[in-house]
Design a protein around this motif. Structure first.
Motif, PDB file in Angstrom:
ATOM      1  N   VAL A 138       2.866   7.376 -13.150  1.00  0.00           N
ATOM      2  CA  VAL A 138       2.447   6.055 -12.413  1.00  0.00           C
ATOM      3  C   VAL A 138       3.604   6.073 -11.114  1.00  0.00           C
ATOM      4  O   VAL A 138       3.200   6.104 -10.002  1.00  0.00           O
ATOM      5  CB  VAL A 138       2.376   4.821 -12.891  1.00  0.00           C
ATOM      6  N   SER A 139       4.802   6.333 -11.658  1.00  0.00           N
ATOM      7  CA  SER A 139       5.987   6.340 -10.384  1.00  0.00           C
ATOM      8  C   SER A 139       6.048   7.311  -9.199  1.00  0.00           C
ATOM      9  O   SER A 139       5.494   8.606  -9.688  1.00  0.00           O
ATOM     10  CB  SER A 139       7.293   6.249 -11.004  1.00  0.00           C
ATOM     11  N   GLU A 140       6.353   7.053  -8.425  1.00  0.00           N
ATOM     12  CA  GLU A 140       6.445   7.730  -7.003  1.00  0.00           C
ATOM     13  C   GLU A 140       7.616   7.433  -6.615  1.00  0.00           C
ATOM     14  O   GLU A 140       8.410   6.134  -6.679  1.00  0.00           O
ATOM     15  CB  GLU A 140       5.325   7.650  -6.090  1.00  0.00           C
ATOM     16  N   LEU A 141       8.306   8.306  -5.550  1.00  0.00           N
ATOM     17  CA  LEU A 141       9.501   7.939  -4.761  1.00  0.00           C
ATOM     18  C   LEU A 141       9.574   6.793  -4.168  1.00  0.00           C
ATOM     19  O   LEU A 141      10.344   5.667  -3.957  1.00  0.00           O
ATOM     20  CB  LEU A 141       9.876   8.993  -4.044  1.00  0.00           C
ATOM     21  N   GLU A 142       8.331   6.253  -3.685  1.00  0.00           N
ATOM     22  CA  GLU A 142       8.136   5.053  -2.750  1.00  0.00           C
ATOM     23  C   GLU A 142       7.516   3.833  -3.617  1.00  0.00           C
ATOM     24  O   GLU A 142       7.180   2.718  -3.104  1.00  0.00           O
ATOM     25  CB  GLU A 142       7.417   5.505  -1.656  1.00  0.00           C
ATOM     26  N   ALA A 143       7.112   4.291  -4.839  1.00  0.00           N
ATOM     27  CA  ALA A 143       6.371   3.123  -5.596  1.00  0.00           C
ATOM     28  C   ALA A 143       6.950   3.273  -7.077  1.00  0.00           C
ATOM     29  O   ALA A 143       6.460   4.081  -7.937  1.00  0.00           O
ATOM     30  CB  ALA A 143       5.003   3.440  -5.760  1.00  0.00           C
ATOM     31  N   GLY A 151       0.616   5.668  -3.888  1.00  0.00           N
ATOM     32  CA  GLY A 151       0.297   6.279  -2.614  1.00  0.00           C
ATOM     33  C   GLY A 151      -0.523   7.703  -2.922  1.00  0.00           C
ATOM     34  O   GLY A 151      -1.322   8.029  -2.187  1.00  0.00           O
ATOM     35  N   LEU A 152      -0.352   8.162  -3.849  1.00  0.00           N
ATOM     36  CA  LEU A 152      -1.161   9.705  -4.480  1.00  0.00           C
ATOM     37  C   LEU A 152      -2.442   9.340  -4.077  1.00  0.00           C
ATOM     38  O   LEU A 152      -2.991   8.413  -4.651  1.00  0.00           O
ATOM     39  CB  LEU A 152      -0.359   9.895  -5.679  1.00  0.00           C
ATOM     40  N   SER A 153      -2.981  10.169  -3.280  1.00  0.00           N
ATOM     41  CA  SER A 153      -4.375   9.955  -3.178  1.00  0.00           C
ATOM     42  C   SER A 153      -5.599  10.786  -3.812  1.00  0.00           C
ATOM     43  O   SER A 153      -5.000  12.164  -4.127  1.00  0.00           O
ATOM     44  CB  SER A 153      -4.691  10.099  -1.321  1.00  0.00           C
ATOM     45  N   ALA A 154      -6.414  10.415  -4.107  1.00  0.00           N
ATOM     46  CA  ALA A 154      -7.554  10.969  -4.777  1.00  0.00           C
ATOM     47  C   ALA A 154      -8.920  10.834  -3.952  1.00  0.00           C
ATOM     48  O   ALA A 154      -9.345   9.643  -4.000  1.00  0.00           O
ATOM     49  CB  ALA A 154      -7.706  10.450  -6.197  1.00  0.00           C
ATOM     50  N   ARG A 155      -9.261  11.663  -3.085  1.00  0.00           N
ATOM     51  CA  ARG A 155     -10.520  11.588  -2.192  1.00  0.00           C
ATOM     52  C   ARG A 155     -11.703  11.907  -3.023  1.00  0.00           C
ATOM     53  O   ARG A 155     -11.788  13.034  -3.775  1.00  0.00           O
ATOM     54  CB  ARG A 155     -10.113  12.236  -0.914  1.00  0.00           C
ATOM     55  N   ARG A 156     -12.769  11.282  -2.819  1.00  0.00           N
ATOM     56  CA  ARG A 156     -14.236  11.837  -3.497  1.00  0.00           C
ATOM     57  C   ARG A 156     -14.352  13.261  -3.048  1.00  0.00           C
ATOM     58  O   ARG A 156     -14.323  13.357  -1.393  1.00  0.00           O
ATOM     59  CB  ARG A 156     -15.289  10.828  -2.852  1.00  0.00           C
ATOM     60  N   PHE A 157     -14.855  14.068  -3.576  1.00  0.00           N
ATOM     61  CA  PHE A 157     -15.379  15.290  -3.085  1.00  0.00           C
ATOM     62  C   PHE A 157     -17.054  15.458  -3.002  1.00  0.00           C
ATOM     63  O   PHE A 157     -17.427  14.492  -3.912  1.00  0.00           O
ATOM     64  CB  PHE A 157     -14.745  16.459  -4.002  1.00  0.00           C
ATOM     65  N   HIS A 158     -17.566  16.197  -2.210  1.00  0.00           N
ATOM     66  CA  HIS A 158     -19.087  16.384  -2.290  1.00  0.00           C
ATOM     67  C   HIS A 158     -19.702  16.530  -3.695  1.00  0.00           C
ATOM     68  O   HIS A 158     -20.785  16.194  -3.777  1.00  0.00           O
ATOM     69  CB  HIS A 158     -19.471  17.277  -1.337  1.00  0.00           C
TER      70      HIS A 158
END
Ligand SMILES: Cc1cc2nc3c(=O)[nH]c(=O)nc-3n(C[C@H](O)[C@H](O)[C@H](O)COP(=O)(O)OP(=O)(O)OC[C@H]3O[C@@H](n4cnc5c(N)ncnc54)[C@H](O)[C@@H]3O)c2cc1C
Length: 399
Positions: A138-143, A151-158
């Motif tokens: 879960v952790s990130e440098l900024e979170a 902030g790690l993004s997961a964008r929907r794919f077609h």
């Protein structure tokens, strides 16, 4: 007398525990003692190799069996009290054994609690037999403390799947994991409601260890990178938008177990200090005879008792299904980890120079205890959560 076990038999005798917990504590303690030489060996082994070997050993010998509930019934309990007792005893014996056990449990628990039947069938048998090593990211440098800032993004794919892009930081088992539970931002809802949990096998193209880290107490630890990492819709754990709930639920359930590990480390330090002060000649008698030394040993016992009781209470509240258990879990983690730091430091003091020599038990514990006050909720952050449960308007003072 020193307890020479990870748990306190008197506390184990209290009604917080049942006979099945007492049996478990005895069995895991006997098991730890039977592998005496192994603990020496793993300390000298590369942390990645040690991690793999210990997860496999724990799996082979049945200690991870409860991670696959479909294999039941088990003859040993698999509740929070059992997890705490196992951590207490393993931490008393060897930090890396507790680490292997706890991170595997941490990674499997969200699958047990939120996974669908296919996900459970695919991953849990391997996690229970030690052939699949897990990590929870879960952790990130900024979170870090601010989980909702992920902030790690997961964008929907077609094709209905998702593409993950971003980084995770400070991840236990990062360098040896086969499967990572990743909390990512899908934006299904605003802010914290836009997080989703994913099950990401490390052989998914785009996943890599971006940096290996040497922790103060050696272990598999590092930063992870996800670049155009495509996962199918079936990789979603729980529902889209449920990621924060899954992360917080897991952390609340595991905080008191961190307290339990702290108790194990502290009890080991306390036992070592007692043996040393009884043995060490000083001023025509023994170190133990000095009043201030006795005072220090008494304070150690007070802290150990209070920490063990808070952990037992929090685990019991969780097991009986009390919805307010999270507050007790936070209290147990803050007190036990802070008290354990204090106990280990007092033990180093009682050993004098000998307590600082590299490889000595106190030197090891001094390094091993420190991170527990930071991960899974830093003490300061948890104090705020505890304070927020107090309804100041209903206070008894001020009439
Ligand atoms: C050994 C180890 C293993 C870890 N394993 C994992 C893992 O497997 N998976 C994972 O996702 N993460 C893991 N972490 C990361 C860990 O969860 C974070 O380090 C932790 O959440 C704190 O975040 P941070 O380090 O960014 O510190 P920050 O969030 O930058 O906080 C730094 C300090 O600021 C203070 N602070 C922060 N917020 C507040 C506040 N609201 N009020 C008062 N004071 C505050 C506290 O003193 C805190 O210690 C691990 C960390 C360690 C040390």
């Amino acid at each position: 007398m020193p307890s020479t076990t990870g748990f306190d038999p008197e506390i184990l005798g209290l009604p917080f525990y049942g006979d099945e917990h007492r049996r478990l504590a005895q069995q895991i303690n006997t098991w730890c003692e039977s592998y005496g030489e192994l603990w020496q060996t793993v300390r000298r082994t590369d942390p990645d190799e040690a991690g793999r070997r210990l997860v496999q050993l724990l799996g082979d010998e049945g200690w991870l069996m409860s991670l696959d509930p479909t294999t039941g019934p088990h003859d040993l309990p698999s509740d929070t009290r059992a997890l705490c007792l196992a951590r207490e005893t393993l931490a008393y014996t060897e930090d890396l054994a507790d680490f292997a056990y706890s991170i595997q449990s941490l990674a499997a628990t969200p699958i047990i609690r939120y996974g669908d039947e296919d996900q459970k069938k695919t991953y849990l048998p391997g996690m229970a037999d030690g052939s699949i090593i897990g990590a929870f990211a879960v952790s990130e440098l900024e979170a870090g403390s601010e989980v909702s800032a992920v902030g790690l993004s997961a964008r929907r794919f077609h094709d209905g799947g998702y593409v993950l892009d971003g980084r995770k930081a400070w991840i236990a088992n990062a360098t040896i994991a086969d499967l990572i539970v990743v909390i990512a931002r899908t934006g299904d809802g605003p802010g914290p409601l836009g997080l989703t949990a994913f099950l990401v096998p490390v052989d998914t193209p785009g996943v890599r260890v971006s940096e290996r880290l040497n922790a103060i107490a050696p272990r598999s630890f590092g930063h992870l990178s996800f670049e155009h990492c495509h996962v199918p819709a079936e990789a979603v754990l729980g529902r889209p938008g449920q990621g924060l709930v899954i992360a917080l639920d897991l952390l609340e359930r595991f905080r008191m177990t961190v307290g339990a590990a702290a108790v194990g480390f502290a009890r080991r330090a306390a036992d070592a200090a007692l043996v040393h002060t009884r043995d060490r000649d000083a001023y025509g008698g023994k170190l133990f005879d000095l009043q201030l030394v006795k005072s220090s040993l008494a304070d150690i016992q007070i802290r150990l008792n209070a920490a063990s009781l808070l952990v037992a209470r929090a685990a019991w509240e969780c097991d009986r299904g009390d919805r307010g258990f999270a507050k007790h879990s936070n209290i147990a983690k803050v007190y036990a980890t802070e008290a354990a730091q204090n106990v280990v430091d007092a033990s180093v003091q009682l050993f004098g120079a000998a307590g600082l020599v590299e490889g000595s038990i106190t030197e090891r514990l001094y390094r091993q205890i420190r991170s527990l006050r930071i991960y899974e909720g830093a003490s300061d952050v948890l104090r705020i959560s505890i304070a927020e449960t107090l309804d100041m308007r209903r206070g008894t003072h001020g009439g």
